[in-house]
Design an enzyme around this catalytic site. Structure first.
Site, short mmCIF file in Angstrom:
data_model
loop_
_atom_site.label_atom_id
_atom_site.label_comp_id
_atom_site.label_asym_id
_atom_site.label_seq_id
_atom_site.Cartn_x
_atom_site.Cartn_y
_atom_site.Cartn_z
N ASP A 1 -1.99 5.55 -5.49
CA ASP A 1 -2.22 4.73 -4.31
C ASP A 1 -2.52 3.29 -4.72
OD1 ASP A 1 -2.87 3.64 -1.88
OD2 ASP A 1 -4.65 4.86 -1.54
N ASP B 1 0.83 -1.20 0.00
CA ASP B 1 0.00 0.00 0.00
C ASP B 1 0.87 1.26 0.00
OD1 ASP B 1 -2.01 1.85 0.25
OD2 ASP B 1 -2.53 1.33 2.31
#
Length: 347
Positions: free
Chosen positions: A228, A17
């Site tokens: 992201d 992430d």
């Protein structure tokens, strides 16, 4: 993605992430945990496990500090989809597989030992590898070893569901440099945890729509969209999305259908999971990146395909569906992100 922790090392499978900092895994004793296929990490079985004290600089409210118990820093991390992890901030030896053959072990990496974890986690994962720009990020903790460079290649979702042996890959250090024919690079602007890029426009066929986001400061240097890997869909401003959707609707000859889950705004019926869509190119500063139809329209149910961009009033994000089958390299020294179209199932 696989990483090994502890002494002796135990494999954990965590979600990479770039939009968060804390690396964590589910830990025994589990008070309330989601189901995972691999054994849950038991710190009692590791000789290198240590909890982090409350006076440590990493025990900070900015990184989810929750409370102090017996001089142990307790954290709570909440994500954008309301998933969360609660546990002890700890340190461990992390072991990375190496392209040189010898595994590389790095001691005293801060991570979260999660005892209460809930949310949209699948059973193939046991936590999250935080690749963001903050001080608890694993990228910053091993910065000296990796020279500020990492890259990843996300396989299409259908590949992971049809063949569990095919996995996405992540590289650190010199092996993470993305180069060669077809590479495009754009400046990277760091905003604490988040990595932002400057998106100038998006082209649909021969029509180009200028991109503006009011969610970011206009003071340069400043990006206007977060990249992201931990967010699924691509989020764009409401006004911009309206123009994007209208242009697509005018260009696509297929039957529109409502998404029963209401997660997607623009969906079409499809017998084979695909529809004919116009060429879509995102134009970053100095980098024109074509997104193939598999990145922009995905099959969300039998006979239903949906557009992977949706409107959002708060933030603009380039999500992971748009990043599939791209080798994406982050260079935090040169402050740039590079993209190379790649079959990630073979990378």
């Amino acid at each position: 993605m696989k990483i090994s922790i502890g002494t002796p090392p135990i494999d954990i499978f965590a979600f990479a992430d770039t939009g968060s900092d804390l690396t964590w895994t589910q830990c025994e004793p589990c008070v309330d945990c989601f189901k995972q296929l691999a054994p849950i990490f038991n710190p009692k079985n590791s000789s290198s496990y240590k909890t982090i004290g409350c006076n440590n600089e990493l025990c900070d409210k900015k990184v989810g500090f929750l409370s102090c118990k017996n001089d142990t820093c307790n954290y709570k991390e909440i994500y954008g989809d309301n998933s969360y992890t609660i546990g002890e901030l700890s340190s461990e030896t992390f072991t990375f597989a190496s392209t040189c053959g010898e595994n590389v072990s790095i001691p005293n990496i801060a991570f979260g030992c999660g005892h209460t974890n809930r949310g949209t986690f699948t059973n193939v994962t046991s936590g999250i590898i935080g690749l963001g720009g903050g001080k608890t990020s694993i990228v910053n903790q091993i910065n000296q070893e990796i020279k500020g460079k990492f890259s990843y290649c996300l396989i299409p979702f259908e590949s992971s569901s049809t063949n569990p042996n095919i996995t996405s890959h992540i590289n650190f250090g010199d092996t993470a440099i993305v180069s060669g024919p077809g590479v495009v690079s754009t400046p990277l602007i760091r905003m604490q945890t988040f990595y932002t890029l400057s998106l100038e426009s998006i082209s649909i066929g021969n029509k180009t729509l200028s991109f503006k986001s009011s969610n970011f400061s206009s003071i340069p240097p400043q990006g206007n969209i977060i990249i992201d890997s931990g967010t699924t869909l691509t989020l764009v401003p409401v006004d911009f999305y309206a123009k994007l959707e209208k242009t697509l609707v005018d260009s696509i000859n297929a039957t529109r259908k409502q998404d029963p889950s209401k997660s997607y705004n623009l969906c079409y019926t499809s017998e084979n999971g695909t529809i004919d869509v116009p060429r879509i190119v995102v134009h970053f500063t100095n980098a024109d990146l074509e997104l193939p139809p598999t990145n922009t329209f995905v099959q969300v149910a039998e006979g239903l395909v949906c557009f992977t961009m949706v409107p959002d009033e708060e933030v603009s994000i380039l999500g992971n569906l748009a990043q599939m089958n791209l080798l994406i390299g982050f260079d935090l020294v040169a402050n740039k992100v590079s993209f190379l179209p790649t079959d990630c199932t073979k990378h």
